[in-house]
Design an enzyme around this catalytic site. Structure first.
Site, PDB file in Angstrom:
ATOM      1  N   LYS A   1      -8.107 -91.632  71.824  1.00  0.00           N
ATOM      2  CA  LYS A   1      -7.037 -92.543  71.398  1.00  0.00           C
ATOM      3  C   LYS A   1      -7.277 -93.924  71.994  1.00  0.00           C
ATOM      4  O   LYS A   1      -7.715 -94.038  73.134  1.00  0.00           O
ATOM      5  CB  LYS A   1      -5.686 -92.012  71.886  1.00  0.00           C
ATOM      6  CG  LYS A   1      -4.500 -92.880  71.498  1.00  0.00           C
ATOM      7  CD  LYS A   1      -3.171 -92.251  71.886  1.00  0.00           C
ATOM      8  CE  LYS A   1      -2.809 -92.538  73.320  1.00  0.00           C
ATOM      9  NZ  LYS A   1      -1.470 -92.042  73.693  1.00  0.00           N
ATOM     10  N   HIS A  23       2.569 -89.050  84.872  1.00  0.00           N
ATOM     11  CA  HIS A  23       1.528 -89.521  83.945  1.00  0.00           C
ATOM     12  C   HIS A  23       0.136 -89.453  84.580  1.00  0.00           C
ATOM     13  O   HIS A  23      -0.792 -88.918  83.973  1.00  0.00           O
ATOM     14  CB  HIS A  23       1.870 -90.928  83.484  1.00  0.00           C
ATOM     15  CG  HIS A  23       0.959 -91.416  82.412  1.00  0.00           C
ATOM     16  ND1 HIS A  23       0.846 -90.787  81.190  1.00  0.00           N
ATOM     17  CD2 HIS A  23       0.075 -92.438  82.399  1.00  0.00           C
ATOM     18  CE1 HIS A  23      -0.063 -91.418  80.469  1.00  0.00           C
ATOM     19  NE2 HIS A  23      -0.540 -92.413  81.174  1.00  0.00           N
ATOM     20  N   ARG A  49       3.945 -94.606  83.490  1.00  0.00           N
ATOM     21  CA  ARG A  49       2.797 -95.069  82.706  1.00  0.00           C
ATOM     22  C   ARG A  49       2.309 -96.442  83.173  1.00  0.00           C
ATOM     23  O   ARG A  49       1.170 -96.802  82.964  1.00  0.00           O
ATOM     24  CB  ARG A  49       3.155 -95.125  81.210  1.00  0.00           C
ATOM     25  CG  ARG A  49       3.103 -93.764  80.554  1.00  0.00           C
ATOM     26  CD  ARG A  49       3.608 -93.819  79.137  1.00  0.00           C
ATOM     27  NE  ARG A  49       5.047 -94.044  79.087  1.00  0.00           N
ATOM     28  CZ  ARG A  49       5.744 -94.195  77.973  1.00  0.00           C
ATOM     29  NH1 ARG A  49       5.137 -94.170  76.805  1.00  0.00           N
ATOM     30  NH2 ARG A  49       7.050 -94.369  78.015  1.00  0.00           N
ATOM     31  N   GLN A  50       3.198 -97.205  83.813  1.00  0.00           N
ATOM     32  CA  GLN A  50       2.787 -98.537  84.305  1.00  0.00           C
ATOM     33  C   GLN A  50       2.291 -98.370  85.750  1.00  0.00           C
ATOM     34  O   GLN A  50       2.924 -98.803  86.704  1.00  0.00           O
ATOM     35  CB  GLN A  50       3.967 -99.519  84.189  1.00  0.00           C
ATOM     36  CG  GLN A  50       3.583-100.975  84.482  1.00  0.00           C
ATOM     37  CD  GLN A  50       2.583-101.559  83.491  1.00  0.00           C
ATOM     38  OE1 GLN A  50       2.533-101.171  82.329  1.00  0.00           O
ATOM     39  NE2 GLN A  50       1.745-102.485  83.940  1.00  0.00           N
TER      40      GLN A  50
END
Ligand code: R5P
Length: 289
Positions: free
Chosen positions: A189, A127, A93-94
């Site tokens: 989101k 991701h 995710r990073q």
């Protein structure tokens, strides 16, 4: 070809070995009293092409280090090729410097995996696929949607709607929706990059009297799913089921989602959890037959 199931993936590694009919070679591992990791291959690997299966959860930092030790030991010991399979790739995710000064963690880890001697790299539902572009070696993302859709087909869903809780996972919802021949879509989101607080908006999806399947690449705290589930239940959904590739389910996640009215949580075995009912072993094995 031999298969080495790393310490974090004994079951998936073993299933992959069974499916492709390859010999399995074990790993001795332990922690020293000061916390350092110890790794030892229990059989000769010289001259072998190796499929190493090692996920990076729980304890992502430790698992990543074990992965590097394993790859480099296999190379040092004379394996001709090391094909690295990381069913769940932590830190993915990073993949961007979201705030000034941040480390782009996944790039660092990919460079280390390559420097350790990996010849090929495979992972499941990373991701964002663009992060694999950091590799110079062959790097491939496998889609768990194939095995997830098969499982959902057997659930007898009523007028199913496949929903991504955000735009980022819309591709997953689309792939599953297409395989099931059902409608799919996404909520919106937003996450506060400092506090981590999540807000989900979902005014465009009519969930009345339908079974809604929320799909995501991973469930960590369960906050994303809980927020989406509340909106769906308020909108009259009949049943709400969450399915993800990587059920990390950190402490309290299950209760948080149940508290929001979620009827069922499902995940694959890229990481081990009480909801890991769908195996990715056949998907991985297909790459090596
Ligand atoms: C983020 O974009 C991911 O796809 C997941 O939606 C997120 O990481 C899930 O985290 P949590 O379960 O903590 O809401």
């Amino acid at each position: 070809m031999i298969v080495v199931p790393g310490p974090s993936s004994p079951k998936v590694g073993e299933r992959v070995a069974q499916i492709i009919g390859a010999k399995k070679v074990g790993v001795d591992y332990k922690n020293f009293p000061d916390g350092e990791s110890y790794i030892r291959l229990t059989e000769v690997v010289k001259g072998e092409e190796v499929v190493l299966v090692h996920t990076t959860y729980p304890q992502p930092d430790k698992r990543v280090l074990e992965l590097l030790l394993l790859i480099n030991a296999l190379k040092d010991l004379g394996a001709t090729k090391v094909k690295v399979v990381v069913p769940y790739m932590a830190y993915s995710r990073q993949d961007t410097r979201f705030r000034d000064g941040e480390a782009v963690s996944i790039n660092t880890i990919f460079r280390l995996i390559e420097a350790a001697g990996a010849d090929e790299f495979y992972t499941v539902d990373i991701h964002k696929e663009f992060s694999l572009g950091e590799f110079k070696i062959k790097a491939k993302n496998l889609y768990a949607t194939e095995v997830i859709a098969e499982y959902l087909k057997g659930m007898g869903l009523h007028e199913p709607y496949i929903l991504s809780p955000d735009k980022g996972a819309l591709d997953i919802a689309r792939r599953i929706g297409k395989r099931l021949g059902t409608e799919y879509g996404n909520f919106e989101k937003a996450r506060d990059r400092t506090t981590g607080a999540i807000t989900v908006k979902g005014d465009r999806v009519d969930a009345r009297e339908r079974d809604v399947v929320i799909t995501d690449d991973l469930i960590s705290t369960g906050g994303t799913i809980a927020n989406a589930c509340r909106i769906l239940k308020e909108g009259g959904a009949r049943r709400v089921i969450a399915v993800c590739s990587h059920p990390l389910l950190v402490a309290g996640a299950y209760e948080r989602m149940k508290g929001a009215g979620l009827d069922e949580v499902l995940g694959t075995d890229t990481v081990d959890s009480e909801v890991s009912k769908i195996s990715v072993a056949p998907l991985i094995a297909k790459e090596f037959v």
